[in-house]
Scaffold this motif. Structure first.
Motif, PDB file in Angstrom:
ATOM      1  N   TYR A  41       0.847  -1.191   0.000  1.00 45.43           N
ATOM      2  CA  TYR A  41       0.000   0.000   0.000  1.00 45.43           C
ATOM      3  C   TYR A  41       0.886   1.245   0.000  1.00 45.43           C
ATOM      4  N   LEU A  42       0.627   2.142  -0.964  1.00 44.36           N
ATOM      5  CA  LEU A  42       1.402   3.374  -1.109  1.00 44.36           C
ATOM      6  C   LEU A  42       0.466   4.576  -1.084  1.00 44.36           C
ATOM      7  N   VAL A 103      -0.227   3.927  10.822  1.00 40.78           N
ATOM      8  CA  VAL A 103      -1.016   3.109   9.900  1.00 40.78           C
ATOM      9  C   VAL A 103      -2.502   3.356  10.111  1.00 40.78           C
ATOM     10  N   PHE A 104      -2.927   3.460  11.366  1.00 45.30           N
ATOM     11  CA  PHE A 104      -4.343   3.741  11.628  1.00 45.30           C
ATOM     12  C   PHE A 104      -4.717   5.130  11.125  1.00 45.30           C
ATOM     13  N   GLU A 105      -3.859   6.118  11.369  1.00 46.51           N
ATOM     14  CA  GLU A 105      -4.149   7.479  10.932  1.00 46.51           C
ATOM     15  C   GLU A 105      -4.215   7.601   9.416  1.00 46.51           C
ATOM     16  N   GLU A 106      -3.340   6.908   8.707  1.00 46.33           N
ATOM     17  CA  GLU A 106      -3.194   7.132   7.273  1.00 46.33           C
ATOM     18  C   GLU A 106      -3.873   6.100   6.392  1.00 46.33           C
ATOM     19  N   THR A 107      -4.289   4.976   6.972  1.00 44.73           N
ATOM     20  CA  THR A 107      -4.957   3.952   6.154  1.00 44.73           C
ATOM     21  C   THR A 107      -6.256   3.447   6.769  1.00 44.73           C
ATOM     22  N   GLY A 108      -6.506   3.741   8.053  1.00 44.86           N
ATOM     23  CA  GLY A 108      -7.691   3.215   8.717  1.00 44.86           C
ATOM     24  C   GLY A 108      -7.562   1.768   9.155  1.00 44.86           C
ATOM     25  N   VAL A 109      -6.349   1.213   9.116  1.00 44.03           N
ATOM     26  CA  VAL A 109      -6.105  -0.164   9.542  1.00 44.03           C
ATOM     27  C   VAL A 109      -5.542  -0.138  10.962  1.00 44.03           C
ATOM     28  N   GLN A 187     -10.122  -6.386   7.611  1.00 44.25           N
ATOM     29  CA  GLN A 187      -9.920  -4.948   7.527  1.00 44.25           C
ATOM     30  C   GLN A 187      -9.539  -4.560   6.096  1.00 44.25           C
ATOM     31  N   ALA A 188      -9.778  -3.308   5.775  1.00 41.96           N
ATOM     32  CA  ALA A 188      -9.456  -2.788   4.447  1.00 41.96           C
ATOM     33  C   ALA A 188      -8.887  -1.386   4.590  1.00 41.96           C
ATOM     34  N   THR A 189      -7.995  -1.015   3.683  1.00 41.92           N
ATOM     35  CA  THR A 189      -7.437   0.331   3.683  1.00 41.92           C
ATOM     36  C   THR A 189      -8.469   1.323   3.160  1.00 41.92           C
ATOM     37  N   ARG A 190      -8.349   2.553   3.636  1.00 41.33           N
ATOM     38  CA  ARG A 190      -9.206   3.642   3.150  1.00 41.33           C
ATOM     39  C   ARG A 190      -8.334   4.860   2.880  1.00 41.33           C
ATOM     40  N   GLU A 191      -8.734   5.688   1.922  1.00 39.81           N
ATOM     41  CA  GLU A 191      -8.030   6.945   1.688  1.00 39.81           C
ATOM     42  C   GLU A 191      -8.556   7.960   2.691  1.00 39.81           C
ATOM     43  N   VAL A 192      -7.795   8.151   3.771  1.00 37.76           N
ATOM     44  CA  VAL A 192      -8.326   8.933   4.886  1.00 37.76           C
ATOM     45  C   VAL A 192      -7.438  10.087   5.329  1.00 37.76           C
ATOM     46  N   SER A 193      -6.147   9.999   5.084  1.00 42.56           N
ATOM     47  CA  SER A 193      -5.239  10.961   5.691  1.00 42.56           C
ATOM     48  C   SER A 193      -5.221  12.300   4.971  1.00 42.56           C
ATOM     49  N   GLU A 195      -2.653  14.112   4.970  1.00 41.39           N
ATOM     50  CA  GLU A 195      -1.294  14.287   4.474  1.00 41.39           C
ATOM     51  C   GLU A 195      -1.081  13.591   3.133  1.00 41.39           C
ATOM     52  N   ALA A 196      -2.102  12.890   2.650  1.00 41.04           N
ATOM     53  CA  ALA A 196      -1.995  12.189   1.364  1.00 41.04           C
ATOM     54  C   ALA A 196      -3.208  12.529   0.505  1.00 41.04           C
ATOM     55  N   ASP A 197      -2.987  12.635  -0.796  1.00 37.63           N
ATOM     56  CA  ASP A 197      -4.106  12.909  -1.697  1.00 37.63           C
ATOM     57  C   ASP A 197      -4.453  11.711  -2.568  1.00 37.63           C
ATOM     58  N   HIS A 198      -3.757  10.594  -2.353  1.00 37.12           N
ATOM     59  CA  HIS A 198      -4.051   9.392  -3.137  1.00 37.12           C
ATOM     60  C   HIS A 198      -3.415   8.202  -2.443  1.00 37.12           C
ATOM     61  N   GLY A 199      -4.114   7.073  -2.471  1.00 38.17           N
ATOM     62  CA  GLY A 199      -3.576   5.847  -1.912  1.00 38.17           C
ATOM     63  C   GLY A 199      -4.016   4.668  -2.757  1.00 38.17           C
ATOM     64  N   LEU A 200      -3.158   3.666  -2.884  1.00 43.15           N
ATOM     65  CA  LEU A 200      -3.510   2.520  -3.715  1.00 43.15           C
ATOM     66  C   LEU A 200      -2.608   1.340  -3.393  1.00 43.15           C
ATOM     67  N   TRP A 201      -3.091   0.150  -3.768  1.00 42.99           N
ATOM     68  CA  TRP A 201      -2.285  -1.060  -3.703  1.00 42.99           C
ATOM     69  C   TRP A 201      -1.596  -1.265  -5.050  1.00 42.99           C
ATOM     70  N   ALA A 202      -0.336  -1.664  -5.006  1.00 43.28           N
ATOM     71  CA  ALA A 202       0.410  -1.938  -6.241  1.00 43.28           C
ATOM     72  C   ALA A 202       1.449  -3.008  -5.951  1.00 43.28           C
ATOM     73  N   THR A 203       1.777  -3.788  -6.961  1.00 48.36           N
ATOM     74  CA  THR A 203       2.897  -4.707  -6.802  1.00 48.36           C
ATOM     75  C   THR A 203       4.178  -3.881  -6.854  1.00 48.36           C
ATOM     76  N   PRO A 204       5.257  -4.355  -6.240  1.00 47.11           N
ATOM     77  CA  PRO A 204       6.523  -3.631  -6.341  1.00 47.11           C
ATOM     78  C   PRO A 204       6.934  -3.374  -7.786  1.00 47.11           C
TER      79      PRO A 204
END
Length: 270
Positions: A41-42, A103-109, A187-193, A195-204
């Motif tokens: 997650y980035l 992690v809780f603040e920025e992803t909701g996990v 649990q699932a990630t959410r775009e919540v922070s 300090e970030a304007d975008h979040g997503l899962w990606a392979t390396p």
């Protein structure tokens, strides 16, 4: 960055002090592996914050409240973490707490449960969002949040991976402790922070290809850590590999400019 580094070294300035920080590579099995077994997650930092505009892992500086010893703790104790990080137990406690808090603040996990066999259910309800907002506003500490819900920090869900120190020429410098962690079931990630304007899962591989094409900005620690975890078949293999890593050894990248103007980062371990 080249201009900043050149000015710093030309003037012989003293490096700014470092601030303790925690960063987490949140992992899950790749949905469509295609050669990669994990996704990470980035988030993209907003321009107004440190290292704005770059894609990074969830994380941030350690707060004084992260050292609060009055919280339930499941998994490796602070003494064990201190051995892995080459630090004191109180500092190790603060870094682990900061990792879970960020992690809780920025992803909701939320890495918490009643004991080592249980996990808190999905934390995307309005009540939990109020708690997250209170944490962001610093009207409640992470330890206080866990205590009032009778939860323990699940430090066993985190594992040490690497430690990076910001180059000497940067104005804001961090001693960043990188963890790996698996996305908890349910649990699932959410775009919540903010300090970030975008979040997503990606392979390396996806992330590194986008950076190589100039579409994403990645700092050297992000680039290297992505390449490292991308070599493993699944999150469990990453966790197993963490046991043999020297996470206490600080790694410091530096900028090098060749006579022909070519710019490169040199990564050195202390």
């Amino acid at each position: 960055m080249v201009e900043q580094a050149s000015g710093f070294y030309a003037a012989g300035r003293t490096p700014a002090p470092t601030r303790l920080a925690a960063t987490v590579l949140l992992l899950r099995p790749a949905v469509d592996p295609g050669g990669d077994g994990v996704e990470v997650y980035l988030i993209r930092r907003v321009p107004a914050v440190a290292f704005g505009g770059v894609y990074a892992f969830p994380g941030g500086g350690v707060d004084p409240a992260d050292a609060d010893a009055d919280l339930d703790w499941v998994g490796p104790d602070p003494q064990t973490w201190a051995h892995r990080w080459g630090s004191t137990p109180s500092q190790a406690r603060a870094v682990v707490c900061a990792a879970a808090r960020e992690v809780f603040e920025e992803t909701g996990v939320l890495f918490a449960g009643s004991d080592s066999a249980t996990m808190v259910d999905a934390v995307d309800s309005p009540m939990w969002e109020e708690e997250r907002q209170a944490l962001l506003a610093r009207t409640v500490s992470f330890a206080q949040l866990l205590r009032r819900h009778r939860l323990a920090l699940r430090s066993d869900l985190l594992a040490p991976w690497s430690r990076w120190v910001t180059p000497a020429f940067e104005r804001r410098r961090f001693d960043a402790h990188f963890f790996v962690a698996r996305l908890p079931a349910g649990q699932a990630t959410r775009e919540v922070s903010g300090e970030a304007d975008h979040g997503l899962w990606a392979t390396p591989r996806q992330a590194l290809d986008l950076a190589a094409a100039g579409r994403w900005q990645l700092l050297p620690p992000t680039w290297v850590n992505l390449a490292e975890v991308g070599a493993y078949a699944d999150p469990a293999a990453v966790f197993a590999a963490s046991a043999d890593r020297d996470a206490a050894r600080p790694i410091t990248p530096d900028l090098h400019v060749d006579p022909d103007g070519t710019v490169s980062f040199v990564v050195a371990a202390s």
